[in-house]
Write an enzyme that holds these catalytic residues in place. Sequence first.
Site, short mmCIF file in Angstrom:
data_model
loop_
_atom_site.label_atom_id
_atom_site.label_comp_id
_atom_site.label_asym_id
_atom_site.label_seq_id
_atom_site.Cartn_x
_atom_site.Cartn_y
_atom_site.Cartn_z
N SER A 1 0.73 -1.21 0.04
CA SER A 1 0.16 -0.02 -0.27
C SER A 1 0.84 1.30 -0.06
CB SER A 1 -0.88 -0.02 1.28
OG SER A 1 -0.18 -0.08 2.33
N ARG B 1 -8.40 3.42 7.16
CA ARG B 1 -7.93 4.40 6.62
C ARG B 1 -7.68 5.61 7.36
NH1 ARG B 1 -5.78 0.58 4.59
NH2 ARG B 1 -5.51 0.19 2.08
N ASP C 1 -23.41 0.82 7.38
CA ASP C 1 -22.71 0.87 6.05
C ASP C 1 -23.72 1.32 4.95
OD1 ASP C 1 -21.64 0.03 3.66
OD2 ASP C 1 -20.55 -1.85 4.52
N THR D 1 -2.50 -6.38 -0.83
CA THR D 1 -3.17 -5.70 0.25
C THR D 1 -4.65 -5.86 -0.09
OG1 THR D 1 -3.24 -3.59 -1.13
CG2 THR D 1 -1.53 -3.87 0.52
N GLU E 1 0.22 9.70 6.30
CA GLU E 1 1.08 8.57 6.70
C GLU E 1 2.32 8.86 5.79
OE1 GLU E 1 -0.59 5.01 6.76
OE2 GLU E 1 -1.91 5.48 8.45
N HIS F 1 -0.02 1.63 11.24
CA HIS F 1 -0.44 1.01 10.20
C HIS F 1 0.04 -0.62 10.29
CE1 HIS F 1 -2.56 1.91 6.23
NE2 HIS F 1 -2.85 0.68 6.53
#
Length: 380
Positions: A49, A210, A150, A70, A239, A256
Site C-alpha cells: 500500500s 484508512r 454501512d 493488500t 502517513e 498501520h
Amino acid sequence: MDGMPNILIDKNIPYALELFNKVGRTKIFDNKTLHKKLSKNTDILVVRSVTKVNERLIKNTGIRFVGSVTSGTDHVDKEWMKNNGVFFCHADGCNAISVVEYVISALLSQIDHRNFQLKEKVFGIVGYGNIGSLLRFYLNSLGITTILYDPIMSPTERKKGEIFVTMEELVHRSDIISIHSSLDSSSYHLFNEDILDAIGTNRILINTSRGSLIDNQALALLFHKGKKIKIILDVWENEPHISEYLFDRVMLGTPHIAGYSIESKMRGVFQIFEKLNKFLKKEPMSFMKDRFLPIPKFKEIYLNGSVNQEDLRNLIHLIYNANDDSFLWKKMHERDRKNSFENFRNNYPIRREWSSIEVNCNDISSFSLLKKIGFIAKSL
C-alpha cells in the site's frame, strides 16, 4: 509477453523470490528507488500500500500486470489502468483475521477488567465488508451486542440478526466504535468534527482502516477544547507524516500494522501469485503453505474451566498484545520522529495469529467459544 516475464516486487513482501521466481525473472525494489528500476522491459509489478501506482509511475513502462498484496486499493489508480490495458488485482480480505485480532487485542489491553465488561457494552461497527463482518461474528460469539452502519450495503444484502442503524444512532448508542470502511470521496472525513463531537464522554473510537476516514485536524481541535474521548489509532492522515499532537494523546497508537500478521502477509502474497499464474495462463501450483510459517513461541496450552474476559485477555496476549507495539513505536518515535513510522513497519517482527496455538479445553463452552474465534481448540 514472450517467454519469462520480468517481475519487480517490493522487497518487504515475504516469500517474494521463492514464489515469483517460479514464473519469471524476479527482482526486488525499495519503494524510494522504484522509478529507477522501471523500464520498457518491466512486465509485472507487485506492490504494497505504500506504493502509489498511477499514470505517472507506469505510463512509459512495459507493465501489463499490477498486483497489490493488500485488501485496500486507494493507493492505485484503477480507472487509468483499466483504460490502458493494465490488469490489476489485489488480495481482498487477506488481512481480515489479523485486523480483527488487533482490534480485540488492543481493546482488551486498555480496559479495566474489574469495571468494564464488554458483554455489557454496545459495539458499533462502521463498514460491513470482510473485516467488519468478521469482527461482528467474533464479538457476537463473545456475547457482545453489535450495531452496524454501512451506507453502501443494500437492504437486500442484510441477513437476519444484523442490526443496521443510521450513523447518528450508532454514534449515540455505541460505547465502542470501530471503523472498517473503504476510503473514497464519499467516505473522506466520514468522522468529521460534528460526528466526533457527538461521541459520548470516555467512549472508545478505533480506526484500523484508512487515516482520512477521521478528520485528524478536527479530532486534534476537539482534544484541545477538552473533549474526553479514548482513541486507538493504527492509521493516520498523511502517513508517514502523522500528527504529533494526536500521537501524544491517543490511548494506543501504532503505525498501520493491524493487518501485519505473518499469516495475513502470506495470504496476500499467495493470492497475488495465484492470480498472476492465471493471468500468465500457467498451470496452477500447489504448495504446503504451513511450511512457510515459523514455529510459534507457544504451540500448545491447557485451559481449565470456563473462560471469562480476563482469561481471554491473557490467552490472546500470550500470542499478541497490540499495546506492546504501541509502546515500542512510541519509544522509537522519541528517538527518530521523522523515520519511525516507516522503520517500524519495514522491520516489523513476526507476529502470529490466534490459530497458531492449540488450546486443550476440559470445558465444552470454552472449547466451543475458542473454536468460533479462530483458535485451534481441542476438547479433552
